[in-house]
Design a protein around this motif. Structure first.
Motif, PDB file in Angstrom:
ATOM      1  N   THR A   1      43.789  29.228  46.374  1.00 24.48           N
ATOM      2  CA  THR A   1      43.881  29.403  44.927  1.00 24.48           C
ATOM      3  C   THR A   1      44.098  30.872  44.593  1.00 24.48           C
ATOM      4  O   THR A   1      43.848  31.768  45.424  1.00 24.48           O
ATOM      5  N   ASN A   2      44.531  31.131  43.359  1.00 21.64           N
ATOM      6  CA  ASN A   2      44.681  32.523  42.927  1.00 21.64           C
ATOM      7  C   ASN A   2      43.351  33.270  42.997  1.00 21.64           C
ATOM      8  O   ASN A   2      43.307  34.454  43.352  1.00 21.64           O
ATOM      9  N   GLN A   3      42.268  32.572  42.657  1.00 22.89           N
ATOM     10  CA  GLN A   3      40.954  33.214  42.695  1.00 22.89           C
ATOM     11  C   GLN A   3      40.570  33.607  44.121  1.00 22.89           C
ATOM     12  O   GLN A   3      40.088  34.720  44.355  1.00 22.89           O
ATOM     13  N   SER A   4      40.783  32.706  45.066  1.00 22.26           N
ATOM     14  CA  SER A   4      40.420  33.023  46.456  1.00 22.26           C
ATOM     15  C   SER A   4      41.303  34.123  47.018  1.00 22.26           C
ATOM     16  O   SER A   4      40.831  34.973  47.782  1.00 22.26           O
ATOM     17  N   ILE A   5      42.578  34.144  46.632  1.00 26.64           N
ATOM     18  CA  ILE A   5      43.472  35.206  47.086  1.00 26.64           C
ATOM     19  C   ILE A   5      42.990  36.550  46.580  1.00 26.64           C
ATOM     20  O   ILE A   5      42.881  37.523  47.347  1.00 26.64           O
ATOM     21  N   PHE A   6      42.672  36.621  45.294  1.00 27.25           N
ATOM     22  CA  PHE A   6      42.228  37.902  44.727  1.00 27.25           C
ATOM     23  C   PHE A   6      40.922  38.354  45.370  1.00 27.25           C
ATOM     24  O   PHE A   6      40.792  39.519  45.779  1.00 27.25           O
ATOM     25  N   ILE A   7      39.965  37.457  45.468  1.00 28.82           N
ATOM     26  CA  ILE A   7      38.669  37.826  46.048  1.00 28.82           C
ATOM     27  C   ILE A   7      38.833  38.250  47.503  1.00 28.82           C
ATOM     28  O   ILE A   7      38.278  39.268  47.943  1.00 28.82           O
ATOM     29  N   GLY A   8      39.594  37.485  48.265  1.00 30.46           N
ATOM     30  CA  GLY A   8      39.786  37.804  49.680  1.00 30.46           C
ATOM     31  C   GLY A   8      40.466  39.139  49.897  1.00 30.46           C
ATOM     32  O   GLY A   8      40.017  39.955  50.719  1.00 30.46           O
ATOM     33  N   GLU A   9      41.555  39.382  49.162  1.00 29.97           N
ATOM     34  CA  GLU A   9      42.284  40.633  49.346  1.00 29.97           C
ATOM     35  C   GLU A   9      41.497  41.836  48.819  1.00 29.97           C
ATOM     36  O   GLU A   9      41.512  42.911  49.416  1.00 29.97           O
TER      37      GLU A   9
ATOM     38  N   ALA B   1      56.568  37.696  52.478  1.00 33.58           N
ATOM     39  CA  ALA B   1      57.320  37.101  51.374  1.00 33.58           C
ATOM     40  C   ALA B   1      58.804  36.991  51.728  1.00 33.58           C
ATOM     41  O   ALA B   1      59.451  35.979  51.429  1.00 33.58           O
ATOM     42  N   ILE B   2      59.343  38.012  52.348  1.00 34.85           N
ATOM     43  CA  ILE B   2      60.742  37.969  52.770  1.00 34.85           C
ATOM     44  C   ILE B   2      60.935  36.881  53.823  1.00 34.85           C
ATOM     45  O   ILE B   2      61.927  36.130  53.801  1.00 34.85           O
ATOM     46  N   HIS B   3      59.981  36.786  54.741  1.00 34.50           N
ATOM     47  CA  HIS B   3      60.067  35.780  55.802  1.00 34.50           C
ATOM     48  C   HIS B   3      60.007  34.356  55.245  1.00 34.50           C
ATOM     49  O   HIS B   3      60.779  33.479  55.657  1.00 34.50           O
ATOM     50  N   SER B   4      59.090  34.121  54.291  1.00 33.94           N
ATOM     51  CA  SER B   4      58.856  32.763  53.797  1.00 33.94           C
ATOM     52  C   SER B   4      59.686  32.409  52.567  1.00 33.94           C
ATOM     53  O   SER B   4      59.909  31.233  52.275  1.00 33.94           O
ATOM     54  N   GLY B   5      60.112  33.438  51.820  1.00 29.71           N
ATOM     55  CA  GLY B   5      60.806  33.199  50.564  1.00 29.71           C
ATOM     56  C   GLY B   5      59.888  32.885  49.399  1.00 29.71           C
ATOM     57  O   GLY B   5      60.351  32.564  48.299  1.00 29.71           O
ATOM     58  N   ASP B   6      58.583  32.973  49.612  1.00 36.07           N
ATOM     59  CA  ASP B   6      57.600  32.663  48.568  1.00 36.07           C
ATOM     60  C   ASP B   6      57.085  33.968  47.953  1.00 36.07           C
ATOM     61  O   ASP B   6      56.359  34.723  48.582  1.00 36.07           O
ATOM     62  N   TRP B   7      57.470  34.214  46.693  1.00 35.78           N
ATOM     63  CA  TRP B   7      57.121  35.456  46.010  1.00 35.78           C
ATOM     64  C   TRP B   7      56.103  35.242  44.890  1.00 35.78           C
ATOM     65  O   TRP B   7      55.694  36.201  44.230  1.00 35.78           O
ATOM     66  N   ALA B   8      55.656  34.017  44.683  1.00 39.31           N
ATOM     67  CA  ALA B   8      54.854  33.693  43.502  1.00 39.31           C
ATOM     68  C   ALA B   8      53.551  34.479  43.428  1.00 39.31           C
ATOM     69  O   ALA B   8      53.127  34.902  42.344  1.00 39.31           O
TER      70      ALA B   8
ATOM     71  N   VAL C   1      52.820  37.342  45.196  1.00 34.81           N
ATOM     72  CA  VAL C   1      52.925  38.732  45.660  1.00 34.81           C
ATOM     73  C   VAL C   1      52.250  39.713  44.703  1.00 34.81           C
ATOM     74  O   VAL C   1      51.477  40.581  45.137  1.00 34.81           O
ATOM     75  N   PRO C   2      52.499  39.636  43.374  1.00 38.11           N
ATOM     76  CA  PRO C   2      51.818  40.590  42.479  1.00 38.11           C
ATOM     77  C   PRO C   2      50.298  40.501  42.565  1.00 38.11           C
ATOM     78  O   PRO C   2      49.606  41.537  42.521  1.00 38.11           O
ATOM     79  N   LEU C   3      49.760  39.307  42.702  1.00 39.24           N
ATOM     80  CA  LEU C   3      48.314  39.136  42.801  1.00 39.24           C
ATOM     81  C   LEU C   3      47.776  39.791  44.065  1.00 39.24           C
ATOM     82  O   LEU C   3      46.735  40.482  44.027  1.00 39.24           O
ATOM     83  N   TYR C   4      48.457  39.592  45.172  1.00 38.61           N
ATOM     84  CA  TYR C   4      48.054  40.238  46.429  1.00 38.61           C
ATOM     85  C   TYR C   4      48.034  41.761  46.267  1.00 38.61           C
ATOM     86  O   TYR C   4      47.069  42.428  46.655  1.00 38.61           O
ATOM     87  N   LEU C   5      49.096  42.310  45.699  1.00 40.10           N
ATOM     88  CA  LEU C   5      49.205  43.768  45.611  1.00 40.10           C
ATOM     89  C   LEU C   5      48.131  44.363  44.699  1.00 40.10           C
ATOM     90  O   LEU C   5      47.517  45.388  45.037  1.00 40.10           O
ATOM     91  N   ILE C   6      47.898  43.741  43.563  1.00 43.59           N
ATOM     92  CA  ILE C   6      46.873  44.254  42.642  1.00 43.59           C
ATOM     93  C   ILE C   6      45.508  44.264  43.327  1.00 43.59           C
ATOM     94  O   ILE C   6      44.765  45.254  43.268  1.00 43.59           O
ATOM     95  N   ALA C   7      45.162  43.160  43.994  1.00 43.05           N
ATOM     96  CA  ALA C   7      43.869  43.075  44.672  1.00 43.05           C
ATOM     97  C   ALA C   7      43.757  44.107  45.791  1.00 43.05           C
ATOM     98  O   ALA C   7      42.690  44.722  45.985  1.00 43.05           O
ATOM     99  N   GLN C   8      44.837  44.326  46.516  1.00 44.30           N
ATOM    100  CA  GLN C   8      44.809  45.281  47.623  1.00 44.30           C
ATOM    101  C   GLN C   8      44.604  46.710  47.138  1.00 44.30           C
ATOM    102  O   GLN C   8      43.778  47.459  47.698  1.00 44.30           O
ATOM    103  N   PHE C   9      45.329  47.119  46.112  1.00 45.42           N
ATOM    104  CA  PHE C   9      45.189  48.488  45.614  1.00 45.42           C
ATOM    105  C   PHE C   9      43.811  48.717  44.997  1.00 45.42           C
ATOM    106  O   PHE C   9      43.194  49.774  45.204  1.00 45.42           O
ATOM    107  N   LEU C  10      43.315  47.740  44.251  1.00 41.14           N
ATOM    108  CA  LEU C  10      41.975  47.874  43.677  1.00 41.14           C
ATOM    109  C   LEU C  10      40.909  47.918  44.770  1.00 41.14           C
ATOM    110  O   LEU C  10      39.975  48.728  44.719  1.00 41.14           O
ATOM    111  N   GLY C  11      41.040  47.050  45.754  1.00 45.76           N
ATOM    112  CA  GLY C  11      40.079  47.037  46.857  1.00 45.76           C
ATOM    113  C   GLY C  11      40.075  48.334  47.636  1.00 45.76           C
ATOM    114  O   GLY C  11      39.009  48.827  48.036  1.00 45.76           O
TER     115      GLY C  11
END
Length: 236
Positions: free
Chosen positions: A2-10, A75-82, A84-94
């Motif tokens: 889920t989006n929540q688990s992605i954000f928390i995990g990253e 994302a380039i490998h899989s073609g799934d970009w949906a 990506v912004p959530l991952y990046l925001i969580a990573q920079f904040l973390g």
């Protein structure tokens, strides 16, 4: 996931990565630290163990990218970009929070230290040459992301948990082999988040945050990660 688990995990994973990664550098560099002067090998292994701990802790939540360059390559490998912004925001904040936690853990040492401390938070080149510094970060990050993508093609590594160990040892190897010129950022969040923390934290005599160099450990790893994704598609 889920989006929540992605954000928390990253967020948690990248914070843990930076707490331990910046922590080993702080221990080696700061005066009145018991590990002061332990050297480059300790730093490279410390960062490897930081990757190992963060990846094992958060892989079930988000896949433990912990690095915008890895997210881009995947994302380039899989073609799934949906997501990506959530991952990046969580990573920079973390990364920012992890650097702040490292500062708090070594608060007395930072106050007792004399001299600049940017190297504890972020990377910088030994020889300031824009083209070489950028190329070094591209090459080192390409190695990281390509090996992550290539080993992902091997069935059983992710389910057995061996993949995280391979990546951790790879980070140690990159640090030893390719870390000398620039300090091997190989992760835009790992460099920019702590650099912002360095800029805002009240550290006596901390020196400047070297914003003129700051784009290289962001752009270089993103190029390297993207190129790794493209090569992986071509090869596999």
């Amino acid at each position: 996931m889920t989006n929540q688990s992605i954000f928390i995990g990253e967020f948690l994973g990248t914070a843990l990565l930076l707490l331990l990664g910046n922590g080993v550098v702080a221990g080696v560099v700061l005066a009145r630290s018991k590990s002061n002067g332990a050297g480059w090998v300790v730093i490279t292994f410390g960062w490897g163990f930081a990757v190992l701990a963060a990846a094992y802790a958060t892989a079930p939540l988000s896949g433990a990218h912990l690095n915008p360059a890895v997210t881009l390559g995947l994302a380039i490998h899989s073609g799934d970009w949906a997501t990506v912004p959530l991952y990046l925001i969580a990573q920079f904040l973390g990364a920012f929070v992890g650097a702040v936690l490292c500062y708090l853990a070594y608060l007395g040492q930072f106050r007792a230290n004399e001299g600049e401390v940017l190297g504890i938070f972020s990377t910088g080149p030994e020889i300031r040459n824009t083209a070489q510094n950028l190329l070094t970060e591209i090459i080192a990050t390409f190695v990281l992301v390509f090996v992550i993508l290539a080993t992902g093609q091997t069935k059983g590594l992710s389910t057995s948990g061996t993949g995280a160990l391979i990546v951790a040892l790879l980070v140690v190897g990159i640090g030893m082999s390719l870390g000398g010129p620039t300090g091997y950022a190989i992760n835009p969040a790992r460099d920019l988040g702590p650099r912002i923390a360095h800029a805002v934290l009240p550290i006596p005599g901390k020196g400047g945050s070297d914003w003129g160099y700051a784009w290289i450990p962001v752009v270089g790893p993103l190029i390297g990660g993207a190129f790794a994704g493209l090569v992986d598609i071509a090869v596999f």
